[in-house]
Design an enzyme around this catalytic site. Structure first.
Site, PDB file in Angstrom:
ATOM      1  CD  GLU A 286      -3.323   0.110   2.317  1.00 37.58           C
ATOM      2  OE1 GLU A 286      -4.523  -0.313   1.936  1.00 37.58           O
ATOM      3  OE2 GLU A 286      -2.646   0.903   3.265  1.00 37.58           O
ATOM      4  CG  HIS A 307       7.567 -29.687  -0.126  1.00 33.32           C
ATOM      5  ND1 HIS A 307       8.008 -30.967  -0.290  1.00 33.32           N
ATOM      6  CD2 HIS A 307       8.428 -29.516   1.505  1.00 33.32           C
ATOM      7  CE1 HIS A 307       9.234 -31.214   1.138  1.00 33.32           C
ATOM      8  NE2 HIS A 307       9.257 -30.724   1.134  1.00 33.32           N
ATOM      9  CE  LYS A 421     -12.482   1.349   0.911  1.00 37.24           C
ATOM     10  NZ  LYS A 421     -12.211   2.042   1.687  1.00 37.24           N
TER      11      LYS A 421
HETATM   12  O1  PA5 Z   1      -3.815   1.265   5.670  1.00 40.43           O
HETATM   13  C1  PA5 Z   1      -5.707   1.680   5.169  1.00 40.43           C
HETATM   14  O2  PA5 Z   1      -5.409   3.351   5.832  1.00 40.43           O
HETATM   15  C2  PA5 Z   1      -6.202   0.128   5.889  1.00 40.43           C
HETATM   16  O3  PA5 Z   1      -5.633  -0.092   5.567  1.00 40.43           O
HETATM   17  C3  PA5 Z   1      -7.049   1.229   6.850  1.00 40.43           C
HETATM   18  O4  PA5 Z   1      -6.592   0.572   7.360  1.00 40.43           O
HETATM   19  C4  PA5 Z   1      -9.198   0.009   5.848  1.00 40.43           C
HETATM   20  O5  PA5 Z   1      -9.366   0.409   4.879  1.00 40.43           O
HETATM   21  C5  PA5 Z   1      -9.554   0.059   7.310  1.00 40.43           C
HETATM   22  O6  PA5 Z   1      -9.921   1.698   7.774  1.00 40.43           O
HETATM   23  P1  PA5 Z   1     -11.280   1.686   8.769  1.00 40.43           P
HETATM   24  O7  PA5 Z   1      -9.511   1.703  10.348  1.00 40.43           O
HETATM   25  O8  PA5 Z   1     -10.789   3.710   8.149  1.00 40.43           O
HETATM   26  O9  PA5 Z   1     -12.053   1.203   8.753  1.00 40.43           O
END
Ligand code: PA5
Length: 447
Positions: A286, A307, A421
Site C-alpha cells: 500500500e 513443496h 468501493k
Molecule cells: O491502511 C489503511 O489505511 C487501510 O488498510 C485501512 O486501515 C482500512 O481500510 C480500514 O480503514 P478504517 O480503519 O477507516 O475502517
C-alpha cells in the site's frame, strides 16, 4: 536488541559501487522522514510514537485488557486492513499461529469484519455460542463497509445476550479521537473508546491502540513491545548509511527493483510469522504500489512452500528476490528421537534440535536459490520476544518509508483503495451512486 541485514547472499547481484551510488538517495529519504517535510508528512506520527505516546491512554489500554481477560472467553476484534493486520500479526508471531488452542489464561481472539464472506461470519458466530464475548471494533473512519457489517451483527448478538446496558461494557471502540460515524456512535452509547491518531495511517498503526488493545488482551507485554520499537528508533533514525541496516535494506530493494526484480518474497521458516508477512505485505504494497511503480510484495513459509512454490522460485521467471527473516533463537525446543530400527533412515539426525535442521534447510535453500539466480537478503532477528518484535516492526516501518521516498512515491497515501468501493457501492445501489450503478450494470450486461 537488534535487527541486522545480512547481504552475503545478495553479493553477486548487488555491487558495492551500486550501494555507494545509492547511499545519498537513501540518506536524503531518511532526512525527509526526520524533518517531516516530504510527501504525506501529515502521516508521520509513527516515527516518534515509541517514545512519544499517550501514557494515560496506554494505562487505559492495559486496564481494559485486564477487564477483557476477566470478563470474556472470546474477544472479537472487528477491523480490516491496517485496523486488524498488525494486532493479528503480533499475537501470532509472539505467541503462536495456534494462539487460540495454546493460550493460557487469556481469551480466545478472533478477527471479524476483514471479509464479506457469509460463511466466515456464520462460523465465527457458531464458535462464540455459549461463550462470554467482548468486542473491540476498530475503524478510523467508522464507515468501512466490512467492519461496519460485522459490528452490526455482533452488536445485535451482544444486546440479545446481555441486554442493552451490559452490552455497552463489553464493546470497546478504537477510532478517530473526535470525528466520524463510529466515534459519534460510541460516545452516544457510552462505549470505552481508544484513539487512532490523526497522523498515523492504518498500516503504520500497530503500536497505537489499534494493535495494542488486542495484543495486551492476548497477554503480551506491551511495555516491552514499545521499548523494542524505541530501541530500533534510536538505532536507525539517525545512523549514517554504512551503519544503518534499515537504510541498507531500503537501498538493496531499490537496487534490485532497478535490475528488474519487481517481486519481493518475504520468507520465513516459522509458521508463526505468516500473519507478520501479511502485515508486511500491506505495509509495503500500500505504501509503494502507485503511479505505475512498486515492488510486488509476496510471502512464503518455508519449508512448507518449498513443496509448492519452491519450483517457481528456483527455476521460474527471474523477476524476483527474497528477503528471509532469520529468527536466530527459537522459542521452543524439540529433539529428534532415536529409533533403534531406523526404518525411516533418520537416525543420522537423531538427538538434534529441530531448529538446527530448520536452519540447515534455510542455508541449503538460500544457496540453491542464489544459484538459481534469485538474490537473497537476510534479516536477522535474535528471537520472537516482545522487545525484538517491537524492533522488527519499527525496522520495517522506517525502511518502508525510506524505500517509498527513494522510489518517488508518497508512501503514506492509498488512493487506489477507493476504486473497488465506488463500484461496490454503485452496484449495491447506495444513495448518491445511482448513475455509476446504471453505467456499471450496462457494462456488465454487455460482457
Ligand atoms: O491502511 C489503511 O489505511 C487501510 O488498510 C485501512 O486501515 C482500512 O481500510 C480500514 O480503514 P478504517 O480503519 O477507516 O475502517
Amino acid at each position: 536488541m537488534s535487527v541486522t541485514l545480512n547481504t552475503k547472499f545478495a553479493g553477486q547481484f548487488i555491487k558495492q559501487h551500486e550501494l555507494d551510488y545509492i547511499a545519498p538517495s537513501a540518506e536524503s529519504a531518511l532526512a525527509l522522514v526526520r524533518a517531516k517535510n516530504g510527501p504525506g508528512n501529515d502521516f508521520l506520527g509513527w516515527v516518534d510514537l515509541p517514545v512519544n505516546y499517550d501514557r494515560d491512554e496506554f494505562s487505559r489500554i492495559k486496564a481494559a485488557a485486564e477487564r477483557i481477560k476477566n470478563m470474556c472467553d472470546v474477544l472479537v476484534v472487528i477491523g480490516i486492513g491496517g485496523s486488524y493486520l498488525g494486532a493479528r500479526a503480533v499475537i501470532e508471531y509472539i505467541k503462536s499461529n495456534n494462539y487460540n488452542a495454546v493460550r493460557e489464561g487469556t481469551p480466545e481472539i478472533y478477527f471479524a469484519g476483514n471479509s464479506i464472506s457469509s460463511s466466515a461470519l456464520h462460523d465465527l458466530l457458531r464458535m462464540c455460542e455459549g461463550k462470554d464475548i467482548c468486542v473491540n471494533v476498530v475503524s478510523k473512519s467508522g464507515t468501512t463497509t466490512e467492519p461496519a457489517i460485522a459490528f452490526r451483527v455482533f452488536r445485535e448478538l451482544l444486546i440479545n445476550k446481555y441486554g442493552e446496558e451490559e452490552s455497552k461494557k463489553r464493546i470497546f471502540a478504537t477510532t478517530d479521537k473526535a470525528r466520524g460515524t463510529l466515534k459519534t456512535f460510541a460516545d452516544r452509547m457510552g462505549y470505552e473508546t481508544f484513539v487512532v491518531p490523526d497522523d498515523i495511517g492504518g498500516r503504520y498503526s500497530v503500536l497505537t491502540a489499534v494493535g495494542l488493545l488486542p495484543i495486551a488482551a492476548a497477554g503480551i507485554d506491551i511495555d516491552a513491545l514499545m521499548a523494542g520499537a524505541a530501541a530500533a528508533r534510536e538505532k536507525y533514525l539517525n545512523a549514517p548509511f554504512a551503519e544503518n541496516d534499515a537504510l541498507r535494506y531500503a537501498a538493496c530493494r531499490n537496487i534490485l527493483y532497478r535490475h528488474g526484480k519487481a517481486t519481493e518474497i518475504l520468507v520465513s521458516y516459522e509458521p508463526a510469522a505468516a500473519m507478520l508477512a501479511e502485515w508486511w505485505k500491506q505495509l509495503y504494497g500500500e505504501s509503494e504500489g502507485k503511479d505505475g511503480k512498486g515492488i510486488y510484495p509476496s510471502s512464503v513459509i518455508f519449508s512448507t512452500d518449498l513443496h509448492s512454490l519452491g519450483q517457481f522460485i528456483q527455476d521460474g521467471n527471474r523477476n524476483l528476490f527474497e528477503t528471509v527473516i532469520d529468527i536466530v533463537t527459537p522459542k521452543d525446543s524439540v529433539k529428534i528421537p532415536f529409533d533403534p530400527e531406523d526404518t525411516d533412515g533418520l537416525n543420522y539426525i537423531a538427538g538434534r534440535e529441530l531448529d538446527d535442521i530448520n536452519h540447515k534447510a534455510m542455508l541449503g535453500t538460500l544457496l540453491a536459490h542464489v544459484d538459481g539466480g534469485v538474490p537473497n537478503l537476510k534479516i536477522e532477528t535474535p528471537n520472537r520476544s516482545e522487545s525484538e518484535t517491537g524492533s522488527l516492526i519499527y525496522f520495517f516501518e522506517l525502511a518502508c518509508a525510506v524505500s517509498g521516498y527513494m522510489l518517488g512515491v508518497n508512501p503514506f497515501d492509498q488512493p487506489g483503495v477507493e476504486s473497488y468501493k465506488k463500484n461496490m457501492f454503485a452496484l449495491l445501489g447506495k444513495k448518491g451512486s445511482e448513475e455509476r450503478g446504471r453505467e456499471l450494470a450496462e457494462r456488465i450486461s454487455k460482457l
